[in-house]
Design a protein around this motif. Structure first.
Motif, PDB file in Angstrom:
ATOM      1  N   GLY A   1       0.872  -1.249  -0.150  1.00  0.00           N
ATOM      2  CA  GLY A   1      -0.158  -0.148   0.044  1.00  0.00           C
ATOM      3  C   GLY A   1       0.834   1.239   0.080  1.00  0.00           C
ATOM      4  N   SER A   2       0.310   2.452   0.335  1.00  0.00           N
ATOM      5  CA  SER A   2       0.728   3.788   0.446  1.00  0.00           C
ATOM      6  C   SER A   2       1.826   4.158   1.717  1.00  0.00           C
ATOM      7  CB  SER A   2      -0.147   4.701   0.285  1.00  0.00           C
ATOM      8  OG  SER A   2      -1.164   4.701   1.331  1.00  0.00           O
ATOM      9  N   ALA A   3       2.441   4.951   1.625  1.00  0.00           N
ATOM     10  CA  ALA A   3       3.297   5.325   2.833  1.00  0.00           C
ATOM     11  C   ALA A   3       2.276   5.215   4.002  1.00  0.00           C
ATOM     12  CB  ALA A   3       3.922   6.616   2.564  1.00  0.00           C
ATOM     13  N   GLU A   4       1.102   5.875   4.179  1.00  0.00           N
ATOM     14  CA  GLU A   4       0.130   5.817   5.271  1.00  0.00           C
ATOM     15  C   GLU A   4      -0.142   4.445   5.781  1.00  0.00           C
ATOM     16  OE1 GLU A   4      -3.998   8.103   6.350  1.00  0.00           O
ATOM     17  OE2 GLU A   4      -3.320   8.215   4.412  1.00  0.00           O
ATOM     18  N   ASP A   5      -0.458   3.720   4.686  1.00  0.00           N
ATOM     19  CA  ASP A   5      -0.614   2.254   5.121  1.00  0.00           C
ATOM     20  C   ASP A   5       0.419   1.661   5.875  1.00  0.00           C
ATOM     21  OD1 ASP A   5      -3.224   2.727   4.048  1.00  0.00           O
ATOM     22  OD2 ASP A   5      -2.613   1.755   1.847  1.00  0.00           O
ATOM     23  N   LYS A   6       1.533   1.946   5.464  1.00  0.00           N
ATOM     24  CA  LYS A   6       2.818   1.493   6.111  1.00  0.00           C
ATOM     25  C   LYS A   6       2.961   1.825   7.512  1.00  0.00           C
ATOM     26  CE  LYS A   6       5.716   0.715   1.839  1.00  0.00           C
ATOM     27  NZ  LYS A   6       6.838   1.341   1.185  1.00  0.00           N
ATOM     28  N   ALA A   7       2.780   3.298   7.679  1.00  0.00           N
ATOM     29  CA  ALA A   7       2.578   3.825   9.000  1.00  0.00           C
ATOM     30  C   ALA A   7       1.843   3.395   9.817  1.00  0.00           C
ATOM     31  CB  ALA A   7       2.716   5.261   8.768  1.00  0.00           C
ATOM     32  N   ARG A   8       0.316   3.232   9.191  1.00  0.00           N
ATOM     33  CA  ARG A   8      -0.605   2.366  10.056  1.00  0.00           C
ATOM     34  C   ARG A   8      -0.389   1.011  10.620  1.00  0.00           C
ATOM     35  NH1 ARG A   8      -4.127   3.335   7.035  1.00  0.00           N
ATOM     36  NH2 ARG A   8      -4.982   5.262   7.696  1.00  0.00           N
ATOM     37  N   ARG A   9       0.253   0.417   9.711  1.00  0.00           N
ATOM     38  CA  ARG A   9       0.763  -1.107  10.227  1.00  0.00           C
ATOM     39  C   ARG A   9       1.785  -1.230  11.057  1.00  0.00           C
ATOM     40  NH1 ARG A   9      -0.017  -1.908   4.439  1.00  0.00           N
ATOM     41  NH2 ARG A   9       2.057  -1.778   4.162  1.00  0.00           N
ATOM     42  N   ARG A  10       2.817  -0.132  10.944  1.00  0.00           N
ATOM     43  CA  ARG A  10       3.945   0.091  11.858  1.00  0.00           C
ATOM     44  C   ARG A  10       3.309   0.301  13.415  1.00  0.00           C
ATOM     45  NH1 ARG A  10       6.298   3.817   9.655  1.00  0.00           N
ATOM     46  NH2 ARG A  10       7.297   2.492   8.008  1.00  0.00           N
ATOM     47  N   HIS A  11       2.421   1.173  13.287  1.00  0.00           N
ATOM     48  CA  HIS A  11       1.773   1.556  14.473  1.00  0.00           C
ATOM     49  C   HIS A  11       1.002   0.605  15.249  1.00  0.00           C
ATOM     50  CE1 HIS A  11      -1.713   3.500  16.792  1.00  0.00           C
ATOM     51  NE2 HIS A  11      -0.688   4.306  17.253  1.00  0.00           N
ATOM     52  N   ASP A  12       0.280  -0.345  14.423  1.00  0.00           N
ATOM     53  CA  ASP A  12      -0.565  -1.285  14.898  1.00  0.00           C
ATOM     54  C   ASP A  12       0.459  -2.368  15.574  1.00  0.00           C
ATOM     55  OD1 ASP A  12      -2.853  -0.209  14.156  1.00  0.00           O
ATOM     56  OD2 ASP A  12      -3.078  -1.089  12.255  1.00  0.00           O
TER      57      ASP A  12
END
Length: 441
Positions: free
Chosen positions: A202-213
């Motif tokens: 996905g996008s950079a936002e999706d990566k950041a969201r998965r990293r946060h989870d």
């Protein structure tokens, strides 16, 4: 005769007026024609300008579309499809000629073999899209490898037996036909693999969201586990993980503020109290001086009242007036006691035993008290009030000058504490400066 001349003059004036009116009308029509021509020219220029702007915008849109189509993703996807098509066009004719040379009835076999490889490759893409189990995708890949490998072996045999070629050229032709047969399904599989990974990433936002989870679940395992239980207990889609996590956090920590715990709340209260204490004025905040004798002794506050001093001589002034620290008292060192002369004992003569009695040991110095002296053991001293101290100080310093009014002198005269002596000194100096009546008022 006069009337005729008058009429003639009037006629000429009327003709001149008419010519003037005609000229004005002609000029107005000319101005109107010029204005209309200018308006037509302006409309024509505006139309040409609009057409140019539209053409320029169309060219910019075409360039934008061309640039958007030339992105890395589009080039990779379209380039892969072009290579796959070229691979199919390169491998299929050799198979057709091979089987047609054997028998015309075998002409559908190349289409079936090549088609089986491509259909199974499309099946792998469909399995990735639908999220089927991994064994389904690997089974379809095995079928792709079998069909493409069989087609590559046929093309290799056909290329090595081409007439009119040397042995090296025939081997190169066979290897080329076999490679181009395997290249198409291989490129298609790589394209599908890259597309699947891109969709998962996905996008950079999706990566950041998965990293946060992942970080949240790693740092708050118990709360995340309780939130998962809430989500699984609720009907599907009615409770989100964020709401369940907030509810689990409130249950575990007792607060609805994310990240806060009882320990952090206690730290916040202590920090707030320390900040309020630090922001208090220094004249109000008492200083604390620890007594000597260990870490667990009580502390006593120091009087925060400022001490004002006047210019005075150092005669009859205490160390507090001189603003000097009191030096440690010198303890005299006792002279060593002379030892008695040694007694010569005759070993052959009997020695009479010395009677031993209870003799109190003589103390060299008095024993200091180790604790608080009880009130009954203290000497009784009369307690004087402030007015009595002030009267005594007035009587004792009646003939003193203002320069002689020092805290140490007053303390010695009335036998009081240094703190009360300083208060008396300031009071007496004020009375001397303003007069007794005004000071009492």
């Amino acid at each position: 005769m006069a009337s005729f001349a008058e009429d003639r003059r009037q006629d000429r004036a009327a003709e001149a007026e008419q010519r003037r009116i005609d000229q004005a009308a002609a000029e107005a029509r000319r101005v109107e024609r010029v204005r209309a021509a200018d308006e037509r020219a302006a409309r024509l220029r505006e139309q040409q300008r609009a057409e140019k702007d539209a053409a320029r915008k169309a060219r910019a849109e075409r360039r934008t579309e061309l640039g958007a189509s030339l992105t890395a993703g589009n080039v990779y996807r379209k380039g892969t499809l072009a290579l796959v098509t070229a691979s199919a066009l390169g491998s299929l004719p050799a198979q057709v000629l091979h089987f047609a040379g054997i028998s015309p009835m075998l002409l559908p076999l190349p289409l079936a073999i090549e088609g089986a490889a491509w259909v199974m490759a499309a099946g792998v893409a469909y399995a990735d899209e639908r999220g089927l189990p991994s064994w389904v995708r690997w089974f379809l890949r095995l079928l792709v490898v079998a069909a493409a490998g069989f087609a590559a072996s046929i093309n290799y045999a056909y290329g090595t037996h081409l007439p009119g070629l040397s042995a090296s050229d025939a081997r190169a032709a066979g290897i080329g036909l076999a490679a181009v047969t395997l290249l198409g399904p291989l490129l298609f599989e790589i394209r599908q693999w890259v597309t699947t990974l891109s969709a998962k990433t996905g996008s950079a936002e999706d990566k950041a969201r998965r990293r946060h989870d992942r970080r949240r679940r790693r740092q708050h395992r118990s709360i995340a586990s309780l939130a998962d239980r809430f989500v699984s207990a609720a009907p599907f889609g009615e409770l989100s993980f964020e709401d369940a996590f907030a509810h689990a956090w409130e249950i575990e920590t007792g607060t609805d503020t994310p990240g806060m715990t009882p320990k952090l709340h206690r730290r916040a209260v202590r920090s707030t109290a320390a900040l309020a204490e630090a922001q208090r004025p220094s004249a109000v905040r008492p200083r604390v001086e620890a007594r000597r004798g260990g870490w667990f002794r009580r502390s006593r506050p120091i009087d925060p009242a400022p001490i004002t001093e006047s210019v005075d001589t150092s005669i009859n002034r205490s160390t507090a007036d001189l603003e000097e620290s009191t030096p440690a008292p010198l303890v005299p060192i006792e002279a060593p006691v002379a030892l008695p002369a040694p007694v010569v004992i005759d070993l052959g003569k009997a020695v009479e035993p010395v009677p031993v009695g209870a003799v109190a040991a003589e103390s060299v110095r008095p024993r200091r008290a180790t604790g608080r002296v009880p009130d009954v053991a203290r000497s009784s001293r009369p307690v004087r009030t402030a007015d009595e101290l002030l009267d005594e100080a007035r009587s004792a310093t009646a003939d003193w000058s203002i320069g002689e009014l020092t805290a140490e002198g007053i303390r010695k005269a009335v036998r009081t504490s240094p703190a009360k002596a300083r208060v008396l000194r300031e009071t007496l100096r004020t009375e001397r400066a303003t007069g007794p009546d005004e000071a009492a008022a």
